[in-house]
Design a protein around this motif. Sequence first.
Motif, PDB file in Angstrom:
ATOM      1  N   GLU A   1       0.820  -1.215   0.000  1.00 53.04           N
ATOM      2  CA  GLU A   1       0.000   0.000   0.000  1.00 53.04           C
ATOM      3  C   GLU A   1       0.856   1.269   0.000  1.00 53.04           C
ATOM      4  O   GLU A   1       0.459   2.289  -0.547  1.00 53.04           O
ATOM      5  CB  GLU A   1      -0.930   0.016   1.221  1.00 53.04           C
ATOM      6  N   ARG A   2       2.047   1.189   0.593  1.00 52.46           N
ATOM      7  CA  ARG A   2       2.914   2.368   0.694  1.00 52.46           C
ATOM      8  C   ARG A   2       3.851   2.530  -0.502  1.00 52.46           C
ATOM      9  O   ARG A   2       4.552   3.535  -0.592  1.00 52.46           O
ATOM     10  CB  ARG A   2       3.754   2.301   1.970  1.00 52.46           C
ATOM     11  N   THR A   3       3.857   1.585  -1.407  1.00 58.16           N
ATOM     12  CA  THR A   3       4.764   1.614  -2.544  1.00 58.16           C
ATOM     13  C   THR A   3       4.149   2.348  -3.728  1.00 58.16           C
ATOM     14  O   THR A   3       2.964   2.191  -4.018  1.00 58.16           O
ATOM     15  CB  THR A   3       5.132   0.170  -2.966  1.00 58.16           C
ATOM     16  N   ASP A   4       4.981   3.124  -4.409  1.00 56.49           N
ATOM     17  CA  ASP A   4       4.575   3.830  -5.635  1.00 56.49           C
ATOM     18  C   ASP A   4       3.297   4.640  -5.461  1.00 56.49           C
ATOM     19  O   ASP A   4       2.385   4.569  -6.283  1.00 56.49           O
ATOM     20  CB  ASP A   4       4.403   2.838  -6.803  1.00 56.49           C
ATOM     21  N   VAL A   5       3.242   5.426  -4.399  1.00 54.70           N
ATOM     22  CA  VAL A   5       2.060   6.243  -4.152  1.00 54.70           C
ATOM     23  C   VAL A   5       2.076   7.443  -5.096  1.00 54.70           C
ATOM     24  O   VAL A   5       3.040   8.193  -5.152  1.00 54.70           O
ATOM     25  CB  VAL A   5       1.994   6.712  -2.684  1.00 54.70           C
ATOM     26  N   ASP A   6       1.012   7.557  -5.852  1.00 55.76           N
ATOM     27  CA  ASP A   6       0.813   8.709  -6.727  1.00 55.76           C
ATOM     28  C   ASP A   6      -0.487   9.387  -6.293  1.00 55.76           C
ATOM     29  O   ASP A   6      -1.084   9.010  -5.289  1.00 55.76           O
ATOM     30  CB  ASP A   6       0.775   8.293  -8.203  1.00 55.76           C
ATOM     31  N   GLU A   7      -0.927  10.388  -7.028  1.00 55.68           N
ATOM     32  CA  GLU A   7      -2.118  11.135  -6.635  1.00 55.68           C
ATOM     33  C   GLU A   7      -3.336  10.222  -6.482  1.00 55.68           C
ATOM     34  O   GLU A   7      -4.027  10.270  -5.466  1.00 55.68           O
ATOM     35  CB  GLU A   7      -2.412  12.223  -7.658  1.00 55.68           C
ATOM     36  N   SER A   8      -3.589   9.405  -7.463  1.00 57.35           N
ATOM     37  CA  SER A   8      -4.759   8.534  -7.443  1.00 57.35           C
ATOM     38  C   SER A   8      -4.727   7.579  -6.247  1.00 57.35           C
ATOM     39  O   SER A   8      -5.714   7.419  -5.527  1.00 57.35           O
ATOM     40  CB  SER A   8      -4.837   7.754  -8.751  1.00 57.35           C
ATOM     41  N   ARG A   9      -3.586   6.966  -6.051  1.00 56.85           N
ATOM     42  CA  ARG A   9      -3.435   6.011  -4.945  1.00 56.85           C
ATOM     43  C   ARG A   9      -3.542   6.730  -3.592  1.00 56.85           C
ATOM     44  O   ARG A   9      -4.162   6.228  -2.654  1.00 56.85           O
ATOM     45  CB  ARG A   9      -2.098   5.295  -5.083  1.00 56.85           C
ATOM     46  N   ALA A  10      -2.919   7.911  -3.482  1.00 54.97           N
ATOM     47  CA  ALA A  10      -2.970   8.674  -2.234  1.00 54.97           C
ATOM     48  C   ALA A  10      -4.405   9.063  -1.894  1.00 54.97           C
ATOM     49  O   ALA A  10      -4.830   8.935  -0.746  1.00 54.97           O
ATOM     50  CB  ALA A  10      -2.084   9.910  -2.339  1.00 54.97           C
ATOM     51  N   LEU A  11      -5.143   9.527  -2.880  1.00 53.05           N
ATOM     52  CA  LEU A  11      -6.535   9.920  -2.635  1.00 53.05           C
ATOM     53  C   LEU A  11      -7.381   8.723  -2.218  1.00 53.05           C
ATOM     54  O   LEU A  11      -8.221   8.834  -1.327  1.00 53.05           O
ATOM     55  CB  LEU A  11      -7.123  10.605  -3.869  1.00 53.05           C
ATOM     56  N   ALA A  12      -7.143   7.583  -2.847  1.00 54.14           N
ATOM     57  CA  ALA A  12      -7.877   6.371  -2.474  1.00 54.14           C
ATOM     58  C   ALA A  12      -7.535   5.955  -1.044  1.00 54.14           C
ATOM     59  O   ALA A  12      -8.430   5.605  -0.260  1.00 54.14           O
ATOM     60  CB  ALA A  12      -7.560   5.238  -3.448  1.00 54.14           C
ATOM     61  N   LEU A  13      -6.256   6.020  -0.676  1.00 59.32           N
ATOM     62  CA  LEU A  13      -5.847   5.658   0.682  1.00 59.32           C
ATOM     63  C   LEU A  13      -6.463   6.604   1.711  1.00 59.32           C
ATOM     64  O   LEU A  13      -6.952   6.168   2.749  1.00 59.32           O
ATOM     65  CB  LEU A  13      -4.318   5.680   0.804  1.00 59.32           C
ATOM     66  N   MET A  14      -6.440   7.910   1.419  1.00 55.72           N
ATOM     67  CA  MET A  14      -7.000   8.879   2.373  1.00 55.72           C
ATOM     68  C   MET A  14      -8.513   8.734   2.494  1.00 55.72           C
ATOM     69  O   MET A  14      -9.075   8.974   3.557  1.00 55.72           O
ATOM     70  CB  MET A  14      -6.612  10.307   1.971  1.00 55.72           C
ATOM     71  N   THR A  15      -9.162   8.324   1.418  1.00 55.21           N
ATOM     72  CA  THR A  15     -10.606   8.079   1.469  1.00 55.21           C
ATOM     73  C   THR A  15     -10.900   6.844   2.322  1.00 55.21           C
ATOM     74  O   THR A  15     -11.795   6.856   3.163  1.00 55.21           O
ATOM     75  CB  THR A  15     -11.184   7.908   0.056  1.00 55.21           C
ATOM     76  N   ASP A  16     -10.108   5.792   2.126  1.00 59.71           N
ATOM     77  CA  ASP A  16     -10.300   4.556   2.890  1.00 59.71           C
ATOM     78  C   ASP A  16      -9.877   4.711   4.356  1.00 59.71           C
ATOM     79  O   ASP A  16     -10.468   4.093   5.240  1.00 59.71           O
ATOM     80  CB  ASP A  16      -9.503   3.408   2.264  1.00 59.71           C
ATOM     81  N   TYR A  17      -8.830   5.493   4.581  1.00 62.09           N
ATOM     82  CA  TYR A  17      -8.263   5.682   5.927  1.00 62.09           C
ATOM     83  C   TYR A  17      -8.128   7.180   6.208  1.00 62.09           C
ATOM     84  O   TYR A  17      -7.043   7.752   6.058  1.00 62.09           O
ATOM     85  CB  TYR A  17      -6.887   5.024   6.028  1.00 62.09           C
ATOM     86  N   PRO A  18      -9.203   7.847   6.640  1.00 60.93           N
ATOM     87  CA  PRO A  18      -9.156   9.299   6.861  1.00 60.93           C
ATOM     88  C   PRO A  18      -8.059   9.754   7.824  1.00 60.93           C
ATOM     89  O   PRO A  18      -7.605  10.890   7.745  1.00 60.93           O
ATOM     90  CB  PRO A  18     -10.538   9.626   7.421  1.00 60.93           C
ATOM     91  N   THR A  19      -7.600   8.861   8.709  1.00 58.99           N
ATOM     92  CA  THR A  19      -6.538   9.255   9.631  1.00 58.99           C
ATOM     93  C   THR A  19      -5.202   9.462   8.912  1.00 58.99           C
ATOM     94  O   THR A  19      -4.246   9.946   9.521  1.00 58.99           O
ATOM     95  CB  THR A  19      -6.371   8.237  10.777  1.00 58.99           C
TER      96      THR A  19
END
Length: 125
Positions: free
Chosen positions: A76-94
Amino acid sequence: MKTGKQDMLKVYGIKNCDTMKKAIAWLDAHEVIYEFIDYKKAGVVQNHLPDWNRRAGWQRLLNTKGMMWKRLSDEERTDVDESRALALMTDYPTLIKRPVADTGGTLLIGFDDERYAQELKRGHP
């Protein structure tokens, strides 16, 4: 929570966060009118994250120093780009840095007392 005019400062975050507590204490001490919004509540992140990303950028929003980031898998922490970051922040607001303070014009990410003083004390004694 203090209330007042319709276009007051909106402060998004999580109540039990130490950084949030510092920001709220600063706002209260300086008599800044604000509305606190817990972004763990349904819909808050989905409704605001696209705008925050446009205004501040996902790199400023994504908290890669907190516990939640450390709990993510290596994948989950590998190759974070805008799309992946937004998806992670949506799934994990913290994963969103706290607080996110929206003046209506300026978006303040995280808490910095000097920046708060510069941006928020206008018009206050």
